[in-house]
Design a protein around this motif. Structure first.
Motif, short mmCIF file in Angstrom:
data_model
loop_
_atom_site.label_atom_id
_atom_site.label_comp_id
_atom_site.label_asym_id
_atom_site.label_seq_id
_atom_site.Cartn_x
_atom_site.Cartn_y
_atom_site.Cartn_z
N PRO A 133 0.95 -1.28 -0.02
CA PRO A 133 -0.02 -0.15 -0.07
C PRO A 133 0.70 1.30 0.17
N LYS A 134 1.93 1.32 0.72
CA LYS A 134 2.83 2.57 0.69
C LYS A 134 3.31 2.74 -0.61
N ASP A 135 4.00 1.66 -0.92
CA ASP A 135 4.76 1.83 -2.28
C ASP A 135 3.58 2.51 -3.46
N ALA A 136 2.59 1.68 -3.44
CA ALA A 136 1.47 1.96 -4.66
C ALA A 136 1.14 3.61 -4.30
N MET A 137 0.83 3.99 -3.14
CA MET A 137 0.45 5.29 -2.87
C MET A 137 1.73 6.48 -3.31
N VAL A 138 2.77 5.79 -2.96
CA VAL A 138 3.99 6.87 -3.38
C VAL A 138 4.03 6.90 -4.82
N ALA A 139 3.88 6.06 -5.50
CA ALA A 139 4.19 5.96 -7.04
C ALA A 139 2.88 6.87 -7.65
N ALA A 140 1.81 6.74 -7.02
CA ALA A 140 0.42 7.52 -7.45
C ALA A 140 0.88 8.70 -7.30
N GLN A 141 1.22 9.19 -5.93
CA GLN A 141 1.49 10.62 -6.03
C GLN A 141 2.65 11.19 -6.71
N VAL A 142 3.79 10.57 -7.26
CA VAL A 142 4.80 11.09 -8.22
C VAL A 142 3.82 11.26 -9.39
N ALA A 143 3.16 10.22 -9.81
CA ALA A 143 2.52 10.43 -11.33
C ALA A 143 1.51 11.55 -11.13
N ALA A 144 0.85 11.61 -10.42
CA ALA A 144 -0.19 12.69 -10.21
C ALA A 144 0.37 14.19 -10.08
N ALA A 145 1.70 14.14 -9.54
CA ALA A 145 2.05 15.52 -9.43
C ALA A 145 3.11 15.93 -10.72
N LYS A 146 3.00 15.04 -11.81
CA LYS A 146 3.92 15.46 -12.92
C LYS A 146 3.03 16.34 -13.88
#
Length: 415
Positions: free
Chosen positions: A402-415
């Motif tokens: 869950p942590k890795d998935a949300m970290v990756a999601a935040q990086v992609a959403a912020a682009k």
């Protein structure tokens, strides 16, 4: 419409049309769906209710409002996604309807594209509308329409299953007590909870009460609170409290699982009330609890009544009369019954509650609800939502924590 607005509109059209190709519609009344070809005595209304034909109670409400304003209504109904496409294209062609009723997350997209007028422009009174519901139609400090009604998510529960498991529904006040109830249900040989975690907006829609209920914000998907919400769902799957089928469940298939009678809980909306009654289940409804107690904010469903930009500004006066009629106290109660919605104003909610006490948990859920585009997210929301549902899919399938998935999601959403 100025040159800059035209450029924004063209970009919006290209973006939406790339997602959805065909268009289907059904109409009430005579004439084509062209907006101004019908003449000055006819006003056009587009809505997302193709399930209602010209003999329906909804069509009758429109006709009544038209008569009150001294005009004839030409109504055309589209599927929700098609309506957005048509509204953008019509605006580009200078052929917008006089009144446009759209799903609330779409309002910010149309507003940013320069398609809609503001409520200040048209003197549409929104003072009675609950602020949390009105926020879904606000962008950049301006309001672009008014809600015709609202729905949201809550937990349906099977009284028989909970009784057999020895669970008192009054004991469920937060995530800890809900999870403890699910454990008891499993020990009793029954199934716990079903929901939709599919990799679409439906999945995000169903995850949001837990995400917001943790205290997380959509601008920080990878916050400890956001991770805790996804961890909750993952933990339920790992312990067998929720089925693996949730990864592919739509809200409809999730409901079908609950309707089997084996599940203690199902996350779903007001639109399933008729099916619940027809199915003969002995059920109740509980607002979704927040992590630490109280009601979580669930996403607001429902449509806004808006007035698109017209070259002939003289039409606005009558359009305002139509909107005020559709969303005024006299018609709102009847309209929301027709559309299976909770009213967007406390005045009418009180009448609904008095007439049908079983609506109480839904009214409470609507009062705690939150627009997906609120917090001035506007057109940023779709990108954030996509990354969120991808994170949910990754975590529940086991491909990421869950942590890795949300970290990756935040990086992609912020682009």
């Amino acid at each position: 419409m100025n040159r800059y607005a035209r450029r924004r509109l063209t970009a919006a059209v290209l973006t939406v049309v790339a997602v959805t190709a065909g268009v289907t519609a059904c109409g009430s009344g005579s004439g084509s769906s062209g907006t101004h070809s019908a003449g000055s005595g006819t006003y056009t209304v587009w809505d997302p209710y193709p399930q209602f034909d010209k003999t329906s109670a909804w069509a009758q409400v429109l006709d009544t409002c038209g008569k009150g304003a001294g005009v004839k209504i030409k109504r055309t109904a589209f599927d929700t996604s098609d309506l957005t496409n048509k509204a953008l294209l019509a605006a580009q062609q200078g052929n917008s309807p006089d009144v446009l009723i759209v799903d609330n997350p779409v309002v910010s997209t149309l507003a940013e594209a320069g398609v809609l007028t503001t409520t200040d422009d048209n003197k549409i009174d929104t003072t009675k509308v609950d602020p949390n519901l009105l926020a879904a139609g606000q962008s950049g400090g301006k309001t672009y329409g008014t809600p015709i009604g609202a729905n949201t998510l809550a937990l349906y529960y099977n009284k028989k299953v909970l009784k057999e498991a020895g669970v008192d529904i009054a004991s469920i006040k937060d995530w800890k007590s809900l999870t403890a109830a699910l454990a008891k249900v499993k020990q009793a040989g029954k199934k716990g909870i079903t929901f939709s975690a599919i990799g679409t907006e439906e999945g995000s829609f169903q995850f949001l009460p837990w995400f917001w209920g943790s205290g997380a914000k959509l601008t920080e998907l990878d916050s400890p609170q956001g991770v805790s919400a996804l961890s909750l769902w993952k933990n339920w799957l790992t312990k067998g409290y929720a089925p693996n089928s949730v990864i592919n469940n739509t809200q409809t298939t999730s409901w079908q699982e609950f309707a089997s009678g084996d599940y203690a809980f199902a996350e779903n909306g007001t639109w399933q009330l008729a099916a619940a009654d027809k199915g003969g289940l002995d059920y109740g409804v509980l607002p979704i609890p927040a992590a630490a107690g109280g009601n979580a904010s669930a996403p607001t469903g429902g449509e806004f009544v808006t007035v698109p930009v017209q070259d002939d500004t003289g039409r606005y006066t009558t359009s305002q009369k139509l909107v005020s009629c559709l969303t005024g106290d006299e018609n709102l109660n009847f309209t929301d019954k027709t559309l299976s919605y909770v009213a967007p104003t406390s005045i009418i909610q009180a009448k609904e509650k008095a007439a049908n006490p079983e609506l109480t948990p839904w009214i409470e859920a609507v009062k705690a609800a939150k627009g997906r585009t609120s917090d001035d997210l506007g057109t940023k929301y779709p990108k954030i939502s996509e990354q969120m549902w991808k994170a949910v899919q990754s975590a529940l399938s086991g491909s990421q924590s869950p942590k890795d998935a949300m970290v990756a999601a935040q990086v992609a959403a912020a682009k």
